[in-house]
Motif scaffolding. Structure first.
Motif, PDB file in Angstrom:
ATOM      1  N   UNK A   1      15.136  -8.972 -12.180  1.00 13.51           N
ATOM      2  CA  UNK A   1      15.376  -8.637 -13.591  1.00 13.51           C
ATOM      3  C   UNK A   1      15.007  -7.174 -13.813  1.00 13.51           C
ATOM      4  N   UNK A   2      15.865  -6.463 -14.529  1.00 13.98           N
ATOM      5  CA  UNK A   2      15.635  -5.049 -14.799  1.00 13.98           C
ATOM      6  C   UNK A   2      15.790  -4.813 -16.297  1.00 13.98           C
ATOM      7  N   UNK A   3      14.784  -4.189 -16.885  1.00 15.68           N
ATOM      8  CA  UNK A   3      14.846  -3.890 -18.318  1.00 15.68           C
ATOM      9  C   UNK A   3      14.591  -2.407 -18.553  1.00 15.68           C
ATOM     10  N   UNK A   4      15.518  -1.774 -19.257  1.00 15.84           N
ATOM     11  CA  UNK A   4      15.344  -0.389 -19.655  1.00 15.84           C
ATOM     12  C   UNK A   4      15.690   0.657 -18.611  1.00 15.84           C
ATOM     13  N   UNK A   5      16.108   0.265 -17.428  1.00 15.01           N
ATOM     14  CA  UNK A   5      16.444   1.229 -16.386  1.00 15.01           C
ATOM     15  C   UNK A   5      17.941   1.450 -16.265  1.00 15.01           C
ATOM     16  N   UNK A   6      18.716   0.424 -16.537  1.00  9.34           N
ATOM     17  CA  UNK A   6      20.169   0.491 -16.501  1.00  9.34           C
ATOM     18  C   UNK A   6      20.678   0.398 -17.928  1.00  9.34           C
ATOM     19  N   UNK A   7      21.869   0.925 -18.157  1.00 14.91           N
ATOM     20  CA  UNK A   7      22.470   0.838 -19.496  1.00 14.91           C
ATOM     21  C   UNK A   7      23.846   0.220 -19.383  1.00 14.91           C
ATOM     22  N   UNK A   8      24.129  -0.728 -20.271  1.00 15.95           N
ATOM     23  CA  UNK A   8      25.440  -1.357 -20.312  1.00 15.95           C
ATOM     24  C   UNK A   8      26.411  -0.379 -20.957  1.00 15.95           C
ATOM     25  N   UNK A   9      27.541  -0.185 -20.314  1.00 15.82           N
ATOM     26  CA  UNK A   9      28.531   0.766 -20.821  1.00 15.82           C
ATOM     27  C   UNK A   9      29.691   0.073 -21.525  1.00 15.82           C
ATOM     28  N   UNK A  10      29.594  -1.241 -21.691  1.00 19.10           N
ATOM     29  CA  UNK A  10      30.631  -1.999 -22.388  1.00 19.10           C
ATOM     30  C   UNK A  10      30.536  -1.684 -23.883  1.00 19.10           C
TER      31      UNK A  10
ATOM     32  N   UNK B   1      25.397  -1.617 -27.336  1.00 15.73           N
ATOM     33  CA  UNK B   1      26.122  -0.427 -27.778  1.00 15.73           C
ATOM     34  C   UNK B   1      26.105  -0.301 -29.293  1.00 15.73           C
ATOM     35  N   UNK B   2      25.974  -1.427 -29.971  1.00 19.10           N
ATOM     36  CA  UNK B   2      26.019  -1.459 -31.432  1.00 19.10           C
ATOM     37  C   UNK B   2      24.615  -1.380 -32.026  1.00 19.10           C
ATOM     38  N   UNK B   3      23.720  -2.214 -31.524  1.00 18.25           N
ATOM     39  CA  UNK B   3      22.339  -2.284 -32.015  1.00 18.25           C
ATOM     40  C   UNK B   3      21.433  -1.528 -31.053  1.00 18.25           C
ATOM     41  N   UNK B   4      21.010  -0.355 -31.450  1.00 14.02           N
ATOM     42  CA  UNK B   4      20.239   0.522 -30.561  1.00 14.02           C
ATOM     43  C   UNK B   4      18.843  -0.006 -30.226  1.00 14.02           C
ATOM     44  N   UNK B   5      18.306  -0.917 -31.008  1.00 14.24           N
ATOM     45  CA  UNK B   5      16.964  -1.451 -30.755  1.00 14.24           C
ATOM     46  C   UNK B   5      16.956  -2.560 -29.694  1.00 14.24           C
TER      47      UNK B   5
END
Length: 148
Positions: A95-104, A110-114
């Motif tokens: 599990x990875x949190x905060x290291x990768x970003x979804x580009x979809x 992409x909509x809710x920045x929090x």
């Protein structure tokens, strides 16, 4: 002949894929260190052919998750009194949190920045992760990590 001596206390990051040592060095901001650091590149290795090694004469806090994403074959040696106190073999994190970003663009991240970017490993051999929210699959490559 190049001679790099052993360190008394600190960390040795070994079995780094050749060429990735400088990326790890920069990521850890070792250029700003006020203690001894050695980046050794293109060292002969029976297993890898060539490898990079980083020796740090200090015990610093390192995020093994990031290093596991960069190169899951890395070995971390914790050195105390010139002997290996602990050896940690890295792997791709589940599990990875905060290291990768979804580009979809349709993903909630992409909509809710929090909303945190969370990914789960779906294929260890291919290095593929799936977004927890939209299920978009990404192959993790070192260049992708630096562009997040």
């Amino acid at each position: 002949m190049l001679k790099v001596t052993s360190i008394k206390n600190g960390i040795v990051i070994d079995h780094i894929k050749s060429g990735y040592g400088i990326k790890i060095y920069n990521y850890l901001e070792l250029d700003k260190a006020d203690y001894s650091v050695a980046l050794i590149m293109n060292v002969y290795s029976e297993k890898l052919g060539k490898k990079d090694i980083i020796k740090i004469e200090n015990n610093i806090d390192i995020d093994f998750t990031v290093l596991g994403l960069i190169d899951p074959n890395i070995t971390i040696n914790i050195i105390q009194n010139e002997h290996i106190k602990e050896k940690v073999n890295l792997h791709l994190p589940v599990r990875v949190e905060g290291l990768l970003k979804c580009k979809n663009p349709r993903c909630i991240t992409s909509i809710e920045k929090y909303v945190p970017h969370i990914f789960h490993l779906v294929d260890r051999k291919k290095g593929e992760y799936k977004c927890e929210y939209c299920e978009e699959v990404y192959k993790v490559e070192v260049d992708y990590l630096w562009n997040c």
